[in-house]
Design a protein around this motif. Structure first.
Motif, short mmCIF file in Angstrom:
data_model
loop_
_atom_site.label_atom_id
_atom_site.label_comp_id
_atom_site.label_asym_id
_atom_site.label_seq_id
_atom_site.Cartn_x
_atom_site.Cartn_y
_atom_site.Cartn_z
N ASN A 177 68.51 -108.48 18.17
CA ASN A 177 69.03 -108.20 19.51
C ASN A 177 68.77 -109.33 20.51
OD1 ASN A 177 66.28 -107.95 19.86
ND2 ASN A 177 66.32 -105.87 20.65
N LYS A 179 69.34 -112.41 22.78
CA LYS A 179 70.52 -113.00 23.39
C LYS A 179 70.15 -114.31 24.07
CE LYS A 179 72.80 -108.57 24.38
NZ LYS A 179 73.37 -107.72 25.46
N THR A 183 73.85 -114.69 29.00
CA THR A 183 75.08 -114.42 28.25
C THR A 183 74.88 -113.18 27.39
OG1 THR A 183 74.57 -115.59 26.18
CG2 THR A 183 75.30 -116.93 28.04
N ASP A 184 75.97 -112.75 26.76
CA ASP A 184 75.90 -111.67 25.78
C ASP A 184 75.87 -112.20 24.35
OD1 ASP A 184 75.85 -109.55 27.61
OD2 ASP A 184 78.04 -109.59 27.83
N ALA A 185 75.79 -113.52 24.22
CA ALA A 185 75.84 -114.14 22.89
C ALA A 185 74.54 -113.89 22.14
CB ALA A 185 76.07 -115.64 23.03
N ARG A 186 74.68 -113.47 20.90
CA ARG A 186 73.53 -113.27 20.02
C ARG A 186 73.55 -114.36 18.94
NH1 ARG A 186 73.02 -106.67 19.29
NH2 ARG A 186 72.80 -106.23 21.54
#
Length: 294
Positions: A177, A179, A183-186
């Protein structure tokens, strides 16, 4: 069976027949042998206490020896002792008696419960049922932490003496989880070089490029730039480079059961390709560095 009874070594070096490349691989958090005495002192169950492991990372990098590099592997768990910290980052809240004056009790890692002898695993899961004697923590540092780092220093010094160059790859995994900040980038992989201070930027950029070319989301330094090991052993101006690699463990482990996913062998193959590419790059990198010095 454990090292407290003398029946098991806390760490080992997996050596190639002959070291042929200027790399040292290190897996300091993949240990999964828990002493019975430690488990008895914990409030966590057998699964919960494993939440801080870099699960099976030593197996993911097993091909290091086939390429001609040593692989240093911890068997002691990170929850027991974290060698990616200063030697005496200790939390006074954990102990029955006062800490020695030289202990670092004010670091951010101590405040977060993740000192040399951790107070928690994962997200604020307290390890111990009660306070422990300071002597127990100091014994872990003397008998495991210091020998581990002495071993790592020898491997790096030997490599540098043989090749005029040493590249330490410090191997880790991270929760699925995680990030990139803002950002929402994983990310699938994070390459850490302490913001350019522990390794040449060319090495870091090459590592990122190789992973991206295989279709993965790879980022540099955020949110993991490298810990004590990367910072302590990386001296690029002296030809001593240290990179940390973080692997998104959801790629290869079921994070609920901590069992290997069917994709495990695929990710191991990806990392084998990554190591081969890094070795090939380092050959050209070493030649360029030699020419520049002449």
């Amino acid at each position: 069976m454990d090292w407290l009874t003398g029946e098991f070594e806390p760490f080992e070096v997996r050596e190639p027949e002959t070291q042929t490349i200027p790399f040292v691989f290190n897996s300091p958090h993949s240990g999964r042998h828990y002493p019975a005495q430690f488990l008895a002192a914990s409030r966590l169950d057998a699964l919960g206490i494993r939440r801080s492991e870099d699960h099976f990372v030593d197996e993911l990098f097993a091909d290091a020896t086939h390429f001609g590099a040593p692989l240093l592997v911890a068997h002691f768990p990170r929850a027991y002792l974290d060698v990616n910290r200063e030697p005496y980052e200790l939390d006074p809240r954990m102990f029955e008696d006062p800490l020695p004056s030289y202990a670092n009790i004010g670091s951010m890692r101590v405040a977060g419960g993740l000192g040399t002898v951790p107070r928690i695993v994962a997200e604020n899961m307290e390890i111990y049922a009660r306070r422990m004697p300071v002597a127990d923590a100091l014994a872990r540092i003397e008998t495991i932490y210091k020998p581990y780092h002495a071993c790592l220093r020898r491997l790096i010094a030997r490599t540098h003496a043989r090749f005029g160059l040493s590249i330490l790859i410090d191997c880790h995994s991270m929760p699925g989880n995680i990030k990139v900040a803002g950002t929402d980038a994983r990310p699938d992989f994070i390459i850490g070089d302490r913001y350019g201070t522990s390794a040449s930027a060319e090495l870091s950029r090459a590592a990122i490029q190789f992973l991206e070319d295989m279709g993965f989301n790879a980022v540099r330094n955020k949110p993991y730039a490298g810990g004590f090991i990367t910072e302590h052993y990386g001296r690029p101006v002296r030809g001593l480079h240290a990179l940390q690699i973080e692997i998104n463990r959801s790629l290869y482990v079921d994070e609920a059961t901590l069992e290997k996913r069917p994709e495990f062998d695929l990710i191991a193959g990806v990392l084998s390709t990554f190591m081969r590419q890094m070795v090939e790059f380092a050959e050209a990198f070493s030649i360029e560095a030699t020419l520049a010095a002449e």
